[in-house]
Design a protein around this motif. Structure first.
Motif, PDB file in Angstrom:
ATOM      1  N   SER A  34      30.512  28.551 -26.516  1.00  0.00           N
ATOM      2  CA  SER A  34      30.325  28.804 -27.943  1.00  0.00           C
ATOM      3  C   SER A  34      30.616  27.537 -28.735  1.00  0.00           C
ATOM      4  O   SER A  34      31.575  26.818 -28.448  1.00  0.00           O
ATOM      5  N   SER A  35      29.787  27.270 -29.727  1.00  0.00           N
ATOM      6  CA  SER A  35      29.976  26.141 -30.639  1.00  0.00           C
ATOM      7  C   SER A  35      30.664  26.639 -31.901  1.00  0.00           C
ATOM      8  O   SER A  35      30.197  27.596 -32.532  1.00  0.00           O
ATOM      9  N   ILE A  36      31.774  25.999 -32.264  1.00  0.00           N
ATOM     10  CA  ILE A  36      32.573  26.474 -33.398  1.00  0.00           C
ATOM     11  C   ILE A  36      32.933  25.290 -34.282  1.00  0.00           C
ATOM     12  O   ILE A  36      33.511  24.300 -33.805  1.00  0.00           O
ATOM     13  N   LYS A  37      32.604  25.364 -35.556  1.00  0.00           N
ATOM     14  CA  LYS A  37      32.990  24.323 -36.489  1.00  0.00           C
ATOM     15  C   LYS A  37      34.478  24.458 -36.791  1.00  0.00           C
ATOM     16  O   LYS A  37      34.953  25.527 -37.175  1.00  0.00           O
ATOM     17  N   VAL A  38      35.218  23.352 -36.625  1.00  0.00           N
ATOM     18  CA  VAL A  38      36.664  23.390 -36.861  1.00  0.00           C
ATOM     19  C   VAL A  38      37.077  22.506 -38.031  1.00  0.00           C
ATOM     20  O   VAL A  38      38.271  22.456 -38.370  1.00  0.00           O
ATOM     21  N   GLY A  39      36.120  21.820 -38.666  1.00  0.00           N
ATOM     22  CA  GLY A  39      36.465  20.999 -39.817  1.00  0.00           C
ATOM     23  C   GLY A  39      35.358  20.012 -40.150  1.00  0.00           C
ATOM     24  O   GLY A  39      34.251  20.069 -39.595  1.00  0.00           O
ATOM     25  N   ASP A  40      35.661  19.126 -41.096  1.00  0.00           N
ATOM     26  CA  ASP A  40      34.748  18.072 -41.503  1.00  0.00           C
ATOM     27  C   ASP A  40      35.501  16.750 -41.508  1.00  0.00           C
ATOM     28  O   ASP A  40      36.708  16.690 -41.780  1.00  0.00           O
ATOM     29  N   THR A  41      34.788  15.675 -41.226  1.00  0.00           N
ATOM     30  CA  THR A  41      35.399  14.348 -41.245  1.00  0.00           C
ATOM     31  C   THR A  41      35.644  13.902 -42.679  1.00  0.00           C
ATOM     32  O   THR A  41      35.228  14.547 -43.647  1.00  0.00           O
ATOM     33  N   ALA A  42      36.281  12.738 -42.809  1.00  0.00           N
ATOM     34  CA  ALA A  42      36.520  12.171 -44.137  1.00  0.00           C
ATOM     35  C   ALA A  42      35.211  11.933 -44.886  1.00  0.00           C
ATOM     36  O   ALA A  42      35.161  12.015 -46.118  1.00  0.00           O
ATOM     37  N   ASN A  43      34.136  11.666 -44.150  1.00  0.00           N
ATOM     38  CA  ASN A  43      32.834  11.435 -44.772  1.00  0.00           C
ATOM     39  C   ASN A  43      31.927  12.655 -44.719  1.00  0.00           C
ATOM     40  O   ASN A  43      30.712  12.535 -44.902  1.00  0.00           O
ATOM     41  N   GLY A  44      32.500  13.831 -44.463  1.00  0.00           N
ATOM     42  CA  GLY A  44      31.774  15.086 -44.610  1.00  0.00           C
ATOM     43  C   GLY A  44      30.944  15.523 -43.424  1.00  0.00           C
ATOM     44  O   GLY A  44      30.113  16.435 -43.563  1.00  0.00           O
ATOM     45  N   ARG A  45      31.140  14.955 -42.263  1.00  0.00           N
ATOM     46  CA  ARG A  45      30.390  15.381 -41.078  1.00  0.00           C
ATOM     47  C   ARG A  45      31.149  16.499 -40.377  1.00  0.00           C
ATOM     48  O   ARG A  45      32.367  16.445 -40.223  1.00  0.00           O
ATOM     49  N   GLU A  46      30.416  17.511 -39.921  1.00  0.00           N
ATOM     50  CA  GLU A  46      31.070  18.651 -39.280  1.00  0.00           C
ATOM     51  C   GLU A  46      31.655  18.252 -37.925  1.00  0.00           C
ATOM     52  O   GLU A  46      31.069  17.468 -37.178  1.00  0.00           O
ATOM     53  N   ILE A  47      32.838  18.775 -37.649  1.00  0.00           N
ATOM     54  CA  ILE A  47      33.512  18.561 -36.363  1.00  0.00           C
ATOM     55  C   ILE A  47      33.399  19.846 -35.573  1.00  0.00           C
ATOM     56  O   ILE A  47      33.785  20.918 -36.053  1.00  0.00           O
ATOM     57  N   LEU A  48      32.874  19.736 -34.357  1.00  0.00           N
ATOM     58  CA  LEU A  48      32.603  20.910 -33.540  1.00  0.00           C
ATOM     59  C   LEU A  48      33.501  20.944 -32.314  1.00  0.00           C
ATOM     60  O   LEU A  48      33.703  19.931 -31.638  1.00  0.00           O
ATOM     61  N   ALA A  49      34.044  22.111 -32.059  1.00  0.00           N
ATOM     62  CA  ALA A  49      34.734  22.378 -30.800  1.00  0.00           C
ATOM     63  C   ALA A  49      33.893  23.367 -30.018  1.00  0.00           C
ATOM     64  O   ALA A  49      33.081  24.116 -30.587  1.00  0.00           O
ATOM     65  N   TYR A  50      34.094  23.373 -28.715  1.00  0.00           N
ATOM     66  CA  TYR A  50      33.344  24.277 -27.846  1.00  0.00           C
ATOM     67  C   TYR A  50      34.330  25.099 -27.026  1.00  0.00           C
ATOM     68  O   TYR A  50      35.287  24.567 -26.458  1.00  0.00           O
ATOM     69  N   GLN A  51      34.057  26.400 -27.015  1.00  0.00           N
ATOM     70  CA  GLN A  51      34.942  27.336 -26.328  1.00  0.00           C
ATOM     71  C   GLN A  51      34.209  27.892 -25.111  1.00  0.00           C
ATOM     72  O   GLN A  51      33.031  28.262 -25.198  1.00  0.00           O
ATOM     73  N   PHE A  52      34.919  27.959 -23.985  1.00  0.00           N
ATOM     74  CA  PHE A  52      34.304  28.354 -22.720  1.00  0.00           C
ATOM     75  C   PHE A  52      35.041  29.562 -22.153  1.00  0.00           C
ATOM     76  O   PHE A  52      36.261  29.555 -22.020  1.00  0.00           O
ATOM     77  N   GLY A  53      34.276  30.575 -21.807  1.00  0.00           N
ATOM     78  CA  GLY A  53      34.854  31.772 -21.220  1.00  0.00           C
ATOM     79  C   GLY A  53      33.911  32.946 -21.363  1.00  0.00           C
ATOM     80  O   GLY A  53      32.765  32.805 -21.802  1.00  0.00           O
ATOM     81  N   ASP A  54      34.389  34.128 -20.969  1.00  0.00           N
ATOM     82  CA  ASP A  54      33.576  35.330 -21.106  1.00  0.00           C
ATOM     83  C   ASP A  54      33.747  35.918 -22.496  1.00  0.00           C
ATOM     84  O   ASP A  54      34.339  35.298 -23.384  1.00  0.00           O
ATOM     85  N   THR A  55      33.227  37.119 -22.697  1.00  0.00           N
ATOM     86  CA  THR A  55      33.173  37.685 -24.047  1.00  0.00           C
ATOM     87  C   THR A  55      34.500  38.265 -24.521  1.00  0.00           C
ATOM     88  O   THR A  55      34.631  38.594 -25.696  1.00  0.00           O
ATOM     89  N   ASN A  56      35.471  38.408 -23.619  1.00  0.00           N
ATOM     90  CA  ASN A  56      36.766  38.943 -24.056  1.00  0.00           C
ATOM     91  C   ASN A  56      37.831  37.877 -23.906  1.00  0.00           C
ATOM     92  O   ASN A  56      37.585  36.786 -23.396  1.00  0.00           O
ATOM     93  N   ASN A  57      39.011  38.183 -24.364  1.00  0.00           N
ATOM     94  CA  ASN A  57      40.120  37.222 -24.261  1.00  0.00           C
ATOM     95  C   ASN A  57      41.166  37.690 -23.262  1.00  0.00           C
ATOM     96  O   ASN A  57      42.331  37.325 -23.353  1.00  0.00           O
ATOM     97  N   THR A  58      40.731  38.507 -22.298  1.00  0.00           N
ATOM     98  CA  THR A  58      41.645  39.021 -21.286  1.00  0.00           C
ATOM     99  C   THR A  58      41.156  38.656 -19.894  1.00  0.00           C
ATOM    100  O   THR A  58      39.964  38.466 -19.652  1.00  0.00           O
ATOM    101  N   ASP A  59      42.106  38.591 -18.972  1.00  0.00           N
ATOM    102  CA  ASP A  59      41.749  38.284 -17.587  1.00  0.00           C
ATOM    103  C   ASP A  59      41.394  39.566 -16.843  1.00  0.00           C
ATOM    104  O   ASP A  59      41.270  40.640 -17.452  1.00  0.00           O
ATOM    105  N   ALA A  60      41.235  39.468 -15.532  1.00  0.00           N
ATOM    106  CA  ALA A  60      40.816  40.619 -14.738  1.00  0.00           C
ATOM    107  C   ALA A  60      41.832  41.754 -14.769  1.00  0.00           C
ATOM    108  O   ALA A  60      41.481  42.911 -14.503  1.00  0.00           O
ATOM    109  N   ASP A  61      43.087  41.464 -15.101  1.00  0.00           N
ATOM    110  CA  ASP A  61      44.130  42.492 -15.168  1.00  0.00           C
ATOM    111  C   ASP A  61      44.321  43.043 -16.577  1.00  0.00           C
ATOM    112  O   ASP A  61      45.224  43.852 -16.805  1.00  0.00           O
ATOM    113  N   GLY A  62      43.514  42.565 -17.523  1.00  0.00           N
ATOM    114  CA  GLY A  62      43.661  43.026 -18.902  1.00  0.00           C
ATOM    115  C   GLY A  62      44.728  42.295 -19.677  1.00  0.00           C
ATOM    116  O   GLY A  62      45.053  42.687 -20.804  1.00  0.00           O
ATOM    117  N   LEU A  63      45.270  41.224 -19.109  1.00  0.00           N
ATOM    118  CA  LEU A  63      46.288  40.430 -19.792  1.00  0.00           C
ATOM    119  C   LEU A  63      45.630  39.307 -20.586  1.00  0.00           C
ATOM    120  O   LEU A  63      44.542  38.832 -20.230  1.00  0.00           O
TER     121      LEU A  63
END
Length: 634
Positions: free
Chosen positions: A78-107
């Motif tokens: 997933s591409s996620i905007k996390v801010g803008d630079t001093a000159n107004g350019r978007e800063i992007l972070a990328y998140q990697f994983g499945d659609t939930n935030n839990t592991d195989a045990d539900g943790l």
């Protein structure tokens, strides 16, 4: 000692240009030196517009388009905007994983954060970080390490933080300003005695235009790697706006470092277990050490594992360990001291004159000109990317946590299930559910299948091998133990690398979820255990001891799920049941064996070993008994 070496590196990186400059703008060349030119000894890299990895350095626009394209193509990214630079350019972070935030045990999943290109001139950084992104997506269905990571952890990668500065270096790939006052006789401590703008811009660009000819803003900007909370302002030059190390007016004053904090929230911060800030050059790991002995021991251990993996790839990224409690306001310092997690500053090659290596660009056969280490040749970067990816992935795998036994199955020679046990996770605890618990017979052969919570082995060409640079015991260690006639006994079950399962099939057939997350072993229940009574059953404990391919031993007591808090593992128990950071043998499984199948004796337990041993087997005992009865009748 770490800080002394780090300051020495800084002194080297601010060394004088090796000639008197009559112009304020210098040009890097392959072989020509003059008052306005500096030869580095190999072709000067020029950014290339390419969506694919090449033998060279890609332009920022190409890197961004490539990252965005991968995010569109792969739902795991997933591409996620996390801010803008001093000159107004978007800063992007990328998140990697499945659609939930839990592991195989539900943790809730553990998380890792990797930052790239905080210093603009360090072109090796975005390439190495992009290779990590590419490997995560290319291997997302490998049924092994990467798929496990994507399904059970949360990985956040910020490839280019200092976008304004990075673009300034790429607009001027062969040009650099030699700031007013710089000359061959300048002091090494002279803040003007270093190239500062164009190809060698380090800082970000607030109140800085993008025209290299503009003279009055060349020294402006903030060193984003001195703009953090812990140890803010401790270095000389941190408070001088014209210094290369200017840390800003206050911690996190810059939009770029604010964006990094936003990227950490994607983890979120409370789930972080590893942070890397990706730099060049030196080919070392600068490792912070807070006042936390357990954290420091774990960090040093994985730093050594990182180093060993790079050595196996033809490089040597060795850890430089900070003095405990010291720091210089780097982002690695911030995450180490704020969240008590393993962190470091990865300094990509070339070496900085350590261990007898040529310094800077001389490593590549160049002239060794000042600052040429920031200009690695096109021919080197593909190798660099490939050398570092395995070590970075291993850090994720290790910090995902130790494995535990999820399920145990035992079947007899007729494929009838005689024992079945599963650990069931309920909130923050687990309970062992034994659904089948029949009596086994001494001297009989059985099949044992054990499932673990993660892929446990690494393969090359289909064969079990060590993960690059690592050394663990590849075959599992399994035994049956118990007490008979007042004495303890221990019978080893023979195992080999071939017991690991790389074919699908599930219980008693193959791996469960990932390649090599299960073993399948044939064994014979011992019949040479001396007991004092033919009535009732004798309980054998099944003991399992295995390391994963990063060297982590099993959680010996799965009842308390392993997590991370205050700089160390929680719920991670050793063989004796003590909590700590080493793990051990899981002996949670009690197997019932019929006493009538065992050798009856009032003597002490014999010392034979193995499944079945050298004593008389149960079927032979019955045969002899029948023979004696027949003689009496005759």
């Amino acid at each position: 000692m770490g800080k002394i070496i780090q300051k020495s590196l800084l002194a080297l990186s601010t060394a004088l240009l090796p000639f008197a400059a009559s112009s304020e703008v210098l040009t890097y060349t392959e072989s020509t030196n003059s008052n306005t030119e500096m030869a580095i000894g190999y072709p000067v890299p020029i950014p290339v517009d390419s969506m694919m990895a090449i033998n060279g350095f890609r332009s920022y626009d190409s890197l961004k388009a490539h990252h965005q394209g991968l995010a569109l193509l792969h739902p795991e990214m997933s591409s996620i905007k996390v801010g803008d630079t001093a000159n107004g350019r978007e800063i992007l972070a990328y998140q990697f994983g499945d659609t939930n935030n839990t592991d195989a045990d539900g943790l809730t999943e553990p998380a890792f954060l990797v930052n790239g290109t905080i210093h603009a001139r360090e072109w090796q950084s975005p390439e190495v970080v992009t290779e990590l992104i590419e490997q995560l997506m290319e291997r997302k269905a490998d049924q092994g390490m990467v798929q496990y990571l994507l399904e059970n952890t949360n990985i956040v990668i910020l490839p280019v933080l200092n976008i304004d500065g990075f673009l300034q270096t790429q607009r001027n790939p062969v040009n650099v300003t030699n700031s007013p006052g710089t000359n061959a006789n300048s002091s090494a401590n002279d803040k003007f005695a270093q190239p500062r703008d164009g190809r060698m811009r380090r800082k970000n660009m607030p109140n800085v235009d993008e025209v290299l000819a503009t003279e009055n803003d060349r020294l402006n900007g903030v060193d984003l790697n001195r703009n953090s909370k812990h140890f803010f302002g401790v270095q000389p030059g941190n408070s001088d706006p014209l210094s290369l190390l200017y840390g800003g007016t206050n911690p996190f004053s810059e939009p770029e470092t604010q964006a990094l904090l936003e990227a950490a929230k994607l983890a979120p911060e409370s789930r972080l277990r590893f942070y890397q800030d990706t730099h060049s050059f030196s080919r070392v790991l600068f490792v912070p050490q807070p006042n936390n002995s357990r954290l420091n021991a774990i960090t040093q251990n994985i730093a050594t594992r990182f180093q060993n993996t790079t050595i196996s790839q033809g490089a040597n990224y060795f850890p430089v360990i900070d003095q405990v409690g010291s720091g210089i306001a780097t982002t690695a310092d911030y995450f180490a001291y704020e969240y008590f997690i393993p962190t470091w500053t990865l300094e990509i090659e070339p070496p900085q004159g350590f261990q007898g290596e040529p310094n800077g660009g001389a490593f590549y056969g160049g002239t060794g000109a000042s600052h040429s280490g920031f200009i690695a040749p096109d021919s080197a970067i593909a190798r660099i990317r490939d050398q570092l990816a395995p070590a970075q992935l291993l850090m994720f795998y290790h910090q995902a946590g130790p494995a535990y036994v999820k399920s145990v199955r035992i079947a007899d020679e007729n494929d009838q299930l005689v024992y079945a046990a599963d650990w069931q996770t309920n909130g923050n605890s687990r309970s062992l559910s034994v659904s089948t618990d029949q009596v086994l017979s001494g001297g009989q052969q059985y099949r044992l299948w054990v499932q673990f919570s993660k892929p446990m082995r690494w393969r090359s060409g289909g064969n079990i091998v060590q993960y690059p640079g690592q050394s663990v015991t590849l075959a599992p260690t399994i035994s049956l133990t118990g007490t008979a006639n007042g004495s303890s006994f221990n019978r080893a079950i023979a195992t080999s690398n071939n017991d690991w399962q790389n074919q699908a099939g599930g219980e008693l057939q193959g791996f469960a979820t990932y390649l090599d997350d299960a073993i399948l072993v044939n064994f014979t229940v011992p019949s040479n255990v001396n007991v004092s009574s033919a009535s009732g059953n004798t309980n054998f404990d099944l003991n399992l001891n295995v390391q994963d391919f990063a060297g982590l031993s099993l959680d010996a007591n799965p009842a308390s799920p392993v997590d991370w808090a205050n700089g160390a593992w929680t719920g991670y128990q050793n063989t004796n049941g003590a909590s700590g950071d080493i793990g051990g043998t899981d002996a949670s499984y009690s197997i019932k064996v019929a006493n009538s199948s065992l050798t009856l004796s009032n003597s002490a337990n014999d010392s034979g070993s193995g499944g079945g041993g050298g004593a008389i087997s149960w079927w032979l005992l019955l045969a002899l008994t029948g023979f004696r009865l027949a003689r009496k009748k005759n």
